[in-house]
Design a protein around this motif. Structure first.
Motif, PDB file in Angstrom:
ATOM      1  N   ASN A  61      26.280  52.731  -6.129  1.00 35.84           N
ATOM      2  CA  ASN A  61      25.333  51.340  -5.497  1.00 35.84           C
ATOM      3  C   ASN A  61      26.678  50.376  -5.713  1.00 35.84           C
ATOM      4  O   ASN A  61      26.757  49.514  -4.741  1.00 35.84           O
ATOM      5  CB  ASN A  61      24.296  51.134  -6.415  1.00 35.84           C
ATOM      6  N   PHE A  62      27.417  50.423  -6.695  1.00 35.76           N
ATOM      7  CA  PHE A  62      28.311  49.463  -6.898  1.00 35.76           C
ATOM      8  C   PHE A  62      29.278  49.472  -5.589  1.00 35.76           C
ATOM      9  O   PHE A  62      29.821  48.657  -5.052  1.00 35.76           O
ATOM     10  CB  PHE A  62      29.030  49.393  -8.286  1.00 35.76           C
ATOM     11  N   ILE A  63      29.725  50.577  -5.377  1.00 32.26           N
ATOM     12  CA  ILE A  63      30.890  50.968  -4.290  1.00 32.26           C
ATOM     13  C   ILE A  63      30.227  50.503  -2.915  1.00 32.26           C
ATOM     14  O   ILE A  63      30.885  49.624  -2.343  1.00 32.26           O
ATOM     15  CB  ILE A  63      31.148  52.259  -4.026  1.00 32.26           C
ATOM     16  N   HIS A  64      28.956  50.809  -2.565  1.00 33.50           N
ATOM     17  CA  HIS A  64      28.419  50.165  -1.346  1.00 33.50           C
ATOM     18  C   HIS A  64      28.102  48.830  -1.220  1.00 33.50           C
ATOM     19  O   HIS A  64      28.519  48.222  -0.187  1.00 33.50           O
ATOM     20  CB  HIS A  64      27.158  51.010  -0.964  1.00 33.50           C
ATOM     21  N   SER A  65      27.879  48.183  -2.499  1.00 30.47           N
ATOM     22  CA  SER A  65      27.560  46.598  -2.532  1.00 30.47           C
ATOM     23  C   SER A  65      28.827  45.995  -2.385  1.00 30.47           C
ATOM     24  O   SER A  65      28.717  44.788  -1.785  1.00 30.47           O
ATOM     25  CB  SER A  65      26.771  46.291  -3.741  1.00 30.47           C
ATOM     26  N   THR A  66      30.027  46.457  -2.689  1.00 30.99           N
ATOM     27  CA  THR A  66      31.331  45.802  -2.585  1.00 30.99           C
ATOM     28  C   THR A  66      31.841  45.950  -1.120  1.00 30.99           C
ATOM     29  O   THR A  66      32.921  45.337  -1.037  1.00 30.99           O
ATOM     30  CB  THR A  66      32.038  46.025  -3.765  1.00 30.99           C
ATOM     31  N   LYS A  67      31.474  46.844  -0.250  1.00 34.28           N
ATOM     32  CA  LYS A  67      32.262  46.967   0.788  1.00 34.28           C
ATOM     33  C   LYS A  67      32.313  45.622   1.708  1.00 34.28           C
ATOM     34  O   LYS A  67      33.336  45.552   2.441  1.00 34.28           O
ATOM     35  CB  LYS A  67      31.589  47.974   1.545  1.00 34.28           C
TER      36      LYS A  67
ATOM     37  N   SER B  96      39.390  52.746  -0.334  1.00 30.44           N
ATOM     38  CA  SER B  96      38.365  52.737  -1.137  1.00 30.44           C
ATOM     39  C   SER B  96      38.636  52.022  -2.524  1.00 30.44           C
ATOM     40  O   SER B  96      39.549  51.917  -3.084  1.00 30.44           O
ATOM     41  CB  SER B  96      37.600  53.980  -1.434  1.00 30.44           C
ATOM     42  N   LEU B  97      37.537  51.257  -2.771  1.00 30.16           N
ATOM     43  CA  LEU B  97      37.601  50.421  -3.967  1.00 30.16           C
ATOM     44  C   LEU B  97      37.753  51.238  -5.293  1.00 30.16           C
ATOM     45  O   LEU B  97      38.336  50.585  -6.192  1.00 30.16           O
ATOM     46  CB  LEU B  97      36.371  49.467  -4.102  1.00 30.16           C
ATOM     47  N   ILE B  98      37.246  52.446  -5.382  1.00 27.22           N
ATOM     48  CA  ILE B  98      37.443  53.098  -6.355  1.00 27.22           C
ATOM     49  C   ILE B  98      38.814  53.450  -6.692  1.00 27.22           C
ATOM     50  O   ILE B  98      39.194  53.631  -8.017  1.00 27.22           O
ATOM     51  CB  ILE B  98      36.654  54.412  -6.156  1.00 27.22           C
ATOM     52  N   LEU B  99      39.777  53.460  -5.865  1.00 25.74           N
ATOM     53  CA  LEU B  99      41.091  53.701  -6.045  1.00 25.74           C
ATOM     54  C   LEU B  99      41.955  52.572  -6.641  1.00 25.74           C
ATOM     55  O   LEU B  99      42.912  52.908  -7.325  1.00 25.74           O
ATOM     56  CB  LEU B  99      41.792  54.083  -4.661  1.00 25.74           C
ATOM     57  N   PHE B 100      41.276  51.507  -6.927  1.00 21.54           N
ATOM     58  CA  PHE B 100      41.827  50.191  -7.541  1.00 21.54           C
ATOM     59  C   PHE B 100      41.583  50.361  -9.119  1.00 21.54           C
ATOM     60  O   PHE B 100      42.108  49.507  -9.686  1.00 21.54           O
ATOM     61  CB  PHE B 100      41.407  48.905  -6.913  1.00 21.54           C
TER      62      PHE B 100
END
Length: 368
Positions: A8-14, A26-30
């Protein structure tokens, strides 16, 4: 819970990243590697593999999960746990392959692998339930020894290799040695030895060749040696001549020839001490499709996997409730044979009791 919150965190910050070009990464790579490692620990084995395969960066971090034994091709005689070697939805490897399905790659419940859609030769096959889907009508897996379990594709590769020995097949590399003989022709040779938990030591010499009748044949010489142990332990772990015959049942006394009434595998006891058997298995004709001969030599699938309990019931290597299931079935059978108690009559359905049943679902007590 942790995985849901993270997704949910990943989808909400797109939506916080302006522009389409920046969304490629993707944000996860940061996130720092230490934080990724903590997130990784909370994932299930299947989710860990999916995360690993999502991009090169995460693959370099978590690629070791791909070497986990849960995701290796299930070789029944090596794993020795029938429950993990069938098209069972509770097996992690099957769950992973079902999640990796695409429009071009479909899961085959008989081969336990992903196949191109064009490999399914029946129009209705892609629309069937994934676990019951078959690439071919008589598809299946044939277990020759703990080292070798063949699918239909392996059978076709062997036939092509024997008919044209000048080609090379990397899928068979390391499992067989190709021998060219002027008198006998080309054949595949395999040697191995293994020990069981019940003090049996098994050595085998296997030849795979095409007979004069254009049938693919497997001739195997088994040599079984054992220490002097109680008979109940000597039969605790099977040595299969075919899916229906355990050679340890004949070791030490059998010196004759016989044939399996189900798959027509022939075996002959040539020596008593050590116990030596000559086994001949037929794997079907040299055609592009598998025949009923191949299907009869294949391991049992979801509908009949519990037939293995007759062989594995005493084995210490069997876990995950297999011995418990056998005792449950034995108790139910004993109850059904008891005389009816006063005022009660037992009625039994012809259907098999499901292994995950908490109560005898098909045995009902009816008041007379």
């Amino acid at each position: 819970m942790v995985r849901t919150t993270f997704c949910n965190f990943i989808h909400s910050t797109k939506s916080l990243i302006p522009g389409k070009k920046r969304q490629k990464k993707s944000l996860i790579l940061f996130l720092p590697d230490s934080l990724l490692q903590k997130i990784y620990k909370f994932l299930s084995p299947v989710d860990k593999v999916c995360l690993c395969l999502s991009c090169k960066t995460l693959f370099n971090l978590f690629s070791t999960i791909l070497e986990h034994k849960e995701f290796a091709f299930p070789q029944l005689l090596k794993i020795k746990e029938p429950r993990k070697c069938i098209n069972n939805q509770d097996v992690s490897r099957n769950q992973l392959l079902l999640r990796l399905e695409t429009k071009e790659q479909l899961y085959c419940g008989a081969c336990l692998k992903l196949h191109p859609r064009k490999s399914f030769n029946t129009p209705q096959a892609p629309n069937n339930q994934p676990l019951q889907r078959r690439c071919r009508q008589n598809a299946g897996i044939v277990d020759l020894c703990p080292c070798i379990s063949l699918t239909g594709a392996d059978r076709r590769n062997i036939i092509r290799l024997l008919e044209n020995s000048t080609i090379s097949d990397p899928t068979l590399g390391g499992r067989f040695d190709l021998i060219d003989d002027d008198e006998q022709g080309s054949y595949l040779l395999h040697r191995c030895s293994y020990a069981t938990t019940n003090h049996w030591r098994t050595r085998l010499l296997m030849n795979v060749f095409i007979g004069l009748d254009r049938q693919l044949r497997v001739n195997t010489k088994y040599t079984l040696s054992s220490q002097s142990v109680p008979r109940v332990n000597r039969r605790a772990e099977p040595v299969f001549a075919c899916p229906h015959t355990d050679l340890t049942m004949f070791a030490g006394w059998f010196r004759d020839s016989s044939k399996c009434k189900y798959c027509h595998t022939s075996f002959e006891g040539t020596s008593v001490s050590p116990a030596t058997f000559e086994v001949t298995r037929m794997l079907g004709g040299c055609t592009r499709s598998e025949s009923e001969v191949w299907l009869k030599q294949s391991r049992f699938t979801e509908e009949a996997w519990d037939d293995y309990l007759a062989f594995w019931r005493d084995s210490a290597a069997i876990r995950d409730g297999v011995r418990k299931d056998f005792r449950k079935r034995k108790a139910i059978l004993a109850r059904s044979r008891e005389p009816a108690r006063s005022g009660t009559m037992l009625s039994i359905s012809r259907r098999r009791l499901p292994l995950n049943a908490k109560t005898p679902a098909y045995i009902s007590a009816q008041t007379v």
